[in-house]
Design an enzyme around this catalytic site. Structure first.
Site, PDB file in Angstrom:
ATOM      1  N   TYR A  79      33.521  31.672  32.878  1.00  0.00           N
ATOM      2  CA  TYR A  79      33.590  30.393  33.570  1.00  0.00           C
ATOM      3  C   TYR A  79      32.232  29.703  33.546  1.00  0.00           C
ATOM      4  O   TYR A  79      31.628  29.445  34.586  1.00  0.00           O
ATOM      5  CB  TYR A  79      34.088  30.575  35.004  1.00  0.00           C
ATOM      6  CG  TYR A  79      35.559  30.930  35.079  1.00  0.00           C
ATOM      7  CD1 TYR A  79      36.533  29.959  34.873  1.00  0.00           C
ATOM      8  CD2 TYR A  79      35.967  32.235  35.336  1.00  0.00           C
ATOM      9  CE1 TYR A  79      37.878  30.277  34.922  1.00  0.00           C
ATOM     10  CE2 TYR A  79      37.318  32.571  35.388  1.00  0.00           C
ATOM     11  CZ  TYR A  79      38.270  31.579  35.184  1.00  0.00           C
ATOM     12  OH  TYR A  79      39.609  31.912  35.231  1.00  0.00           O
ATOM     13  N   ASP A  94      43.112  39.643  35.410  1.00  0.00           N
ATOM     14  CA  ASP A  94      42.151  40.721  35.579  1.00  0.00           C
ATOM     15  C   ASP A  94      41.783  40.832  37.059  1.00  0.00           C
ATOM     16  O   ASP A  94      42.444  40.259  37.915  1.00  0.00           O
ATOM     17  CB  ASP A  94      40.913  40.482  34.709  1.00  0.00           C
ATOM     18  CG  ASP A  94      40.324  39.092  34.918  1.00  0.00           C
ATOM     19  OD1 ASP A  94      40.520  38.524  36.002  1.00  0.00           O
ATOM     20  OD2 ASP A  94      39.669  38.586  33.995  1.00  0.00           O
ATOM     21  N   GLU A 120      48.481  34.459  29.494  1.00  0.00           N
ATOM     22  CA  GLU A 120      47.786  34.734  30.742  1.00  0.00           C
ATOM     23  C   GLU A 120      47.965  33.555  31.693  1.00  0.00           C
ATOM     24  O   GLU A 120      47.891  32.397  31.288  1.00  0.00           O
ATOM     25  CB  GLU A 120      46.298  34.994  30.519  1.00  0.00           C
ATOM     26  CG  GLU A 120      45.581  35.478  31.771  1.00  0.00           C
ATOM     27  CD  GLU A 120      44.195  36.046  31.493  1.00  0.00           C
ATOM     28  OE1 GLU A 120      43.705  36.818  32.334  1.00  0.00           O
ATOM     29  OE2 GLU A 120      43.618  35.718  30.440  1.00  0.00           O
ATOM     30  N   ASP A 156      41.576  35.592  39.829  1.00  0.00           N
ATOM     31  CA  ASP A 156      41.875  34.287  39.242  1.00  0.00           C
ATOM     32  C   ASP A 156      43.019  34.312  38.248  1.00  0.00           C
ATOM     33  O   ASP A 156      43.733  33.337  38.076  1.00  0.00           O
ATOM     34  CB  ASP A 156      40.634  33.713  38.559  1.00  0.00           C
ATOM     35  CG  ASP A 156      40.290  34.463  37.284  1.00  0.00           C
ATOM     36  OD1 ASP A 156      40.028  35.679  37.352  1.00  0.00           O
ATOM     37  OD2 ASP A 156      40.291  33.844  36.201  1.00  0.00           O
TER      38      ASP A 156
END
Length: 521
Positions: free
Chosen positions: A235, A86, A483, A83
Site C-alpha cells: 500500500y 491475508d 482476492e 484488509d
C-alpha cells in the site's frame, strides 16, 4: 408529415401501455435483490474481523485471532480488520474502509435502516474506530501496521493458527505519515457524525482523536511509506499526503462546523492540488475526486462564506470532470469501459474503482438533486442527473451478475459466484470443524493448491473482478481477480441501500423516467 407523426405517437403510446402492463414482470426478471446484497455486504466485514470476536458474531466459521497484537511493543493493538485475504492489518486501507462505511451511513442511513441493517452498519464502523482509538496512543503517535506482508505471504494459514510475525509499526513526529494520519482523522471525523446523536460521548472521543491526528499529520509532514518501509510493496502512497490532509479537513469541517477547517481547504487548494488535480480514480490512495465532491456539497448548499465561493467552484469543476469522465462525456478524457460496460481503471482489483465510482455517482446525484439541479454540463453536452444514478446502477448490477460472464462478483450472492476466492481463512476448513493446527506450508500443500471450492463461503466479499475484456478466471492463485478487499465492498453499502429504496417505488413511478431512457435507445 402530420399523419406520420400521429402514427408515430400512437405507436409510442401503445408501447407505453404495453410497458405499463409488462414492466413489473420485466423488472422482476431483470432486477436484483438489493436488500440481500446490502445484508451480505455488511456480513462480509465480520469475516474480516481481527481480535476477540463478540458473542453476536454471525460468521461462525471464524474465531478469535491476533490476540497478542502489540504485545511486543507494550501496546494493545488487538482488533481492527484484515484488509483482504491475508492477515496483515494495514492502517491506510482500513481507515479508508471506515470512512466509506461512515459516509454511506451519513448519506443513506434511512435507507439502510429501512432494510433492517442499520445496527450492523454501526457495528462495522465501530469495529474499525475502536481499533483506531487503541492505535492512536499519543497525539503524535499512530500505529500504522500490524504484521509483515513479506513473511505473511510465505504462509497459508487460518488467522486462528497464525505463526507469522505480528511486528507492529508506527508513525511519529520523527517518522511522519501525513497520509495515514489524515485518512485516519477523516475516518474518525466521519464516524463521529454517525454516532453524534446515538452515542454523544463516543462521538466526542472520536472527534478528539480526529482533531489530534489532523494536527499531527499537518505539522509533521511526510509519506507514511517512507517511515514504514514494510508497506511499500502493498500500500504505497503514490498520490502522496496532500489529498488526505484536504480530505481530513473537509470531514472535520463537516463534523465540527468550524471555519478553520474550511479555510484550510480553501487556502491550500492550489498548493495541495485540491482544485488542480483532475482524476478518473477514487480509491484508498487517491482521494481528490471524493474531496472535490465534498467541497461541491458545501457550494451547492450555500454552506460557505462568499469569499470562498470562487475556490469552491474550482473544486466543483474538478468534481464534474470525474463524473463526466465516468459518464463518457468528457471530451475524450474518459474512464475506459469494458465491452460489457464495466468502468475500467487498471488490471489489478479493478472492481474497487467500480464500487467507489458507483458511490460517488450516487452521492453526487443526491447533492445535485437536493440543490434542484436536474442537469450537469459536461464537455460533450448537458447530462440529466438521472444518468448519474443510472450509471451507478449499471455498475452495481454488473457486480451482481449483469455481465458477459453472468457471474456475481459478490461472493454468496446469486447462483453463480467465485468459489475459489484468494482468502486464507475461507479456503481452509474452519477450526471449529477441524481444530488441529495447520502449519505455514501445510496450508499451501493441503489447501491452497487443491482445485476444490473453498470450504467457507466469504459472503458479501467483492472480488477483484474481470479484466478489460470482461474475462474472469475463478482460481485461488489468480489473486489479481479473486482476492477481495474491504474497500471494494464498503462503498457499495450506500449504493445498495439507495437502489433498494428505488426498487421499492411503484412501477408507474419508475416508468415516468423510462420513456427518457427509451427515447435515447
Amino acid at each position: 408529415m402530420r399523419g406520420g407523426r400521429i402514427k408515430h405517437l400512437s405507436s409510442f403510446y401503445i408501447i407505453q401501455c404495453i410497458l405499463i402492463i409488462l414492466f413489473p414482470l420485466y423488472t422482476q426478471s431483470l432486477s436484483f435483490n438489493y436488500t440481500d446484497a446490502l445484508t451480505k455486504s455488511l456480513l462480509y466485514f465480520e469475516a474480516q474481523r481481527s481480535g476477540h470476536l463478540p458473542y453476536n458474531q454471525r460468521v461462525t466459521w471464524r474465531g478469535h485471532s491476533g490476540l497478542t497484537d502489540g504485545l511486543q511493543q507494550g501496546v494493545d493493538l488487538v482488533g481492527g480488520y484484515y484488509d483482504a485475504g491475508d492477515h496483515v492489518k494495514f492502517g491506510l486501507p482500513m481507515a479508508f474502509t471506515v470512512t466509506m462505511l461512515s459516509w454511506s451511513v451519513i448519506e443513506f442511513g434511512e435507507e439502510i435502516a429501512a432494510a433492517g441493517e442499520y445496527q450492523h452498519a454501526l457495528e462495522a464502523i465501530k469495529w474499525g474506530t475502536d481499533y483506531f482509538i487503541k492505535a492512536h496512543t499519543h497525539p503524535y503517535i499512530l500505529w500504522a501496521e500490524v504484521g509483515d506482508g513479506d513473511t505473511d505471504h510465505y504462509c497459508w494459514q487460518r488467522p486462528e493458527d497464525m505463526t507469522t510475525s505480528r511486528q507492529a509499526y508506527k508513525i511519529d513526529k520523527d517518522n511522519p505519515g501525513s497520509d495515514l494520519a489524515g485518512e485516519t482523522a477523516a475516518a474518525m471525523a466521519a464516524a463521529s457524525i454517525v454516532f453524534k446523536e446515538l452515542n454523544p460521548h463516543y462521538s466526542h472521543l472520536l472527534l478528539h482523536h480526529a482533531q489530534q491526528l489532523f494536527k499531527f499529520g499537518d505539522k509533521y509532514r511526510g509519506e507514511y511509506d517512507a517511515s514504514v518501509e514494510e508497506v511499500r510493496s502493498y500500500y504505497a502512497s503514490v498520490s502522496g499526503y496532500r489529498d488526505e490532509l484536504l480530505w481530513a479537513a473537509l470531514w472535520l469541517h463537516w463534523a465540527t462546523g468550524l471555519d478553520e477547517y474550511l479555510e484550510y481547504v480553501v487556502e491550500n487548494a492550489e498548493s495541495m492540488g485540491g482544485n488542480g488535480w483532475a482524476m478518473i480514480e477514487f480509491s484508498w490512495d487517491v482521494k481528490y475526486a471524493g474531496l472535490q465532491i465534498l467541497a461541491t456539497k458545501l457550494l451547492l448548499n450555500g454552506e460557505h462564506h462568499e469569499i470562498h465561493k470562487h475556490v469552491l467552484e474550482e473544486y466543483k469543476s474538478k468534481a464534474d470532470y470525474y463524473i463526466c469522465a465516468c459518464l463518457g462525456k468528457n471530451n475524450g478524457s474518459n474512464a475506459d469501459r469494458s465491452p460489457g460496460g464495466m468502468l475500467y481503471i487498471r488490471q489489478w482489483n479493478n472492481l474497487q474503482y467500480v464500487s467507489s465510482a458507483a458511490f460517488l455517482l450516487t452521492v453526487y446525484y443526491e447533492y445535485l438533486n437536493a440543490a434542484q439541479q436536474r442537469e450537469l454540463l459536461c464537455p460533450d453536452g448537458l447530462v440529466r442527473t438521472d444518468e448519474l444514478l443510472a450509471l451507478a446502477k449499471t455498475q452495481a448490477d454488473y457486480i451482481l451478475g449483469a455481465n458477459p460472464m453472468k457471474m456475481s462478483y459478490m461472493v454468496g450472492f446469486g447462483s453463480k459466484y467465485p468459489t475459489k476466492v484468494h482468502h486464507r481463512g475461507a479456503s481452509i476448513v474452519s477450526y471449529k470443524e477441524s481444530n488441529g493446527f495447520i502449519g505455514c506450508t501445510q496450508g499451501f500443500d493441503d489447501w491452497f493448491g487443491r482445485g476444490w471450492e473453498n470450504p467457507n463461503v466469504l459472503v458479501g466479499a467483492i472480488v477483484g473482478g474481470p479484466n478489460c475484456e470482461d474475462k474472469f478466471r475463478d482460481d485461488r492463485g489468480n489473486y489479481m481477480q479473486t482476492e477481495a478487499c474491504t474497500y471494494n465492498t464498503a462503498p457499495m453499502v450506500g449504493v445498495f441501500a439507495k437502489l433498494n429504496q428505488l426498487a421499492e417505488k411503484p412501477a408507474k413511478d419508475i416508468l415516468s423516467r423510462t420513456s427518457y431512457s427509451f427515447g435515447q435507445m
